[in-house]
Design a protein around this motif. Structure first.
Motif, PDB file in Angstrom:
ATOM      1  N   LYS A  19      -6.918  -6.991 -12.720  1.00 13.60           N
ATOM      2  CA  LYS A  19      -5.894  -8.032 -12.662  1.00 13.60           C
ATOM      3  C   LYS A  19      -4.518  -7.453 -13.035  1.00 13.60           C
ATOM      4  O   LYS A  19      -3.525  -7.744 -12.388  1.00 13.60           O
ATOM      5  N   ASP A  20      -4.465  -6.612 -14.064  1.00 17.42           N
ATOM      6  CA  ASP A  20      -3.192  -6.011 -14.466  1.00 17.42           C
ATOM      7  C   ASP A  20      -2.750  -4.919 -13.497  1.00 17.42           C
ATOM      8  O   ASP A  20      -1.564  -4.808 -13.186  1.00 17.42           O
ATOM      9  N   ALA A  22      -3.451  -4.787 -10.308  1.00 13.12           N
ATOM     10  CA  ALA A  22      -3.100  -5.417  -9.036  1.00 13.12           C
ATOM     11  C   ALA A  22      -1.740  -6.106  -9.077  1.00 13.12           C
ATOM     12  O   ALA A  22      -1.128  -6.335  -8.031  1.00 13.12           O
ATOM     13  N   ASP A  23      -1.237  -6.398 -10.269  1.00  6.09           N
ATOM     14  CA  ASP A  23       0.116  -6.934 -10.409  1.00  6.09           C
ATOM     15  C   ASP A  23       1.076  -5.751 -10.335  1.00  6.09           C
ATOM     16  O   ASP A  23       1.641  -5.312 -11.331  1.00  6.09           O
ATOM     17  N   PHE A  24       1.251  -5.218  -9.142  1.00  5.46           N
ATOM     18  CA  PHE A  24       1.953  -3.949  -8.924  1.00  5.46           C
ATOM     19  C   PHE A  24       3.390  -3.983  -9.441  1.00  5.46           C
ATOM     20  O   PHE A  24       3.867  -3.000  -9.988  1.00  5.46           O
ATOM     21  N   GLY A  26       4.421  -5.662 -11.970  1.00  2.00           N
ATOM     22  CA  GLY A  26       4.421  -5.925 -13.408  1.00  2.00           C
ATOM     23  C   GLY A  26       4.030  -4.747 -14.277  1.00  2.00           C
ATOM     24  O   GLY A  26       3.710  -4.932 -15.449  1.00  2.00           O
ATOM     25  N   ARG A  38      10.007  -3.757 -10.460  1.00  2.00           N
ATOM     26  CA  ARG A  38      10.118  -4.909  -9.567  1.00  2.00           C
ATOM     27  C   ARG A  38       9.547  -4.528  -8.212  1.00  2.00           C
ATOM     28  O   ARG A  38       9.621  -3.379  -7.782  1.00  2.00           O
ATOM     29  N   LEU A  39       8.976  -5.523  -7.554  1.00  2.00           N
ATOM     30  CA  LEU A  39       8.484  -5.308  -6.199  1.00  2.00           C
ATOM     31  C   LEU A  39       9.666  -5.118  -5.252  1.00  2.00           C
ATOM     32  O   LEU A  39      10.714  -5.750  -5.422  1.00  2.00           O
ATOM     33  N   THR A  44       2.657  -8.658  -1.934  1.00  4.43           N
ATOM     34  CA  THR A  44       2.497  -8.492  -3.378  1.00  4.43           C
ATOM     35  C   THR A  44       1.261  -7.700  -3.769  1.00  4.43           C
ATOM     36  O   THR A  44       1.133  -7.286  -4.918  1.00  4.43           O
ATOM     37  N   GLU A  45       0.334  -7.504  -2.826  1.00  9.86           N
ATOM     38  CA  GLU A  45      -0.834  -6.668  -3.126  1.00  9.86           C
ATOM     39  C   GLU A  45      -1.377  -6.048  -1.854  1.00  9.86           C
ATOM     40  O   GLU A  45      -1.060  -6.471  -0.750  1.00  9.86           O
ATOM     41  N   ARG A  51       7.209  -0.794  -5.035  1.00  9.59           N
ATOM     42  CA  ARG A  51       7.962  -1.186  -6.221  1.00  9.59           C
ATOM     43  C   ARG A  51       8.972  -0.112  -6.574  1.00  9.59           C
ATOM     44  O   ARG A  51       8.872   1.037  -6.136  1.00  9.59           O
TER      45      ARG A  51
END
Length: 167
Positions: A19-20, A22-24, A26, A38-39, A44-45, A51
């Motif tokens: 989960k962490d 995959a939050d590319f 973040g 930032r993306l 988003t995935e 990024r």
């Protein structure tokens, strides 16, 4: 090419760790080497997401995902950078191996230096050590964040002793 392989065990199931990862955009929440992220893509995935990361203490990298196996593996390429003298190319994979209630996370990085003999000397005299330390911080920061829920920065006390050279 120079290769670095490191691993860490995280006391959480693989889906929580993923989960962490995959939050590319973040990554700055858990990587102490990244001040801001930032993306830069509309997606988003998955493969192609990109990024920009502002590094601590200086420098900027543009990264994109080149491999994505949901919940298991992410390949990341640094395709542009500023203030990383001598770096020609870099590619890393982050792989998750579920082990019941824990997850082994392994980072494999291949990078190449330019600048001929000067670049080779820079690599031998400190670049590899710097990248190894940076990847160790990435893993220890991910572990700390997943296990505690706390954001990580350069002042967070991380368990760097938990980072191992991967076999």
């Amino acid at each position: 090419m120079t290769t670095i392989d490191l691993s860490i065990d995280i006391d959480a199931p693989a889906d929580e760790v993923w989960k962490d990862l995959a939050d590319f955009g973040g990554v700055s929440v858990w990587n102490p080497n990244v001040k801001q992220s930032r993306l830069t893509s509309d997606t988003t995935e998955g493969t192609g997401v990109s990024r920009e990361c502002v590094l601590a203490p200086m420098g900027t990298v543009q990264e994109r995902v080149t491999e994505w196996t949901e919940g298991r593996l992410m390949g990341v390429e640094i395709y542009d950078h500023k203030n990383l003298p001598g770096l020609r190319s870099a590619f890393a994979t982050i792989q998750l191996e579920p082990r019941g209630a824990t997850t082994r996370v392994t980072v494999h990085m291949d990078y190449a230096v330019g600048l001929g003999v000067v670049g080779a000397g820079m690599n031998a005299m400190g670049m590899k050590r710097l990248f190894t330390k940076s990847l160790g911080g990435l893993l220890a920061g991910l572990k700390h964040h997943v296990e505690t829920g706390e954001a990580v920065d350069g002042k967070t006390r991380l368990d760097l002793a938990a980072v191992e050279r991967a076999a």
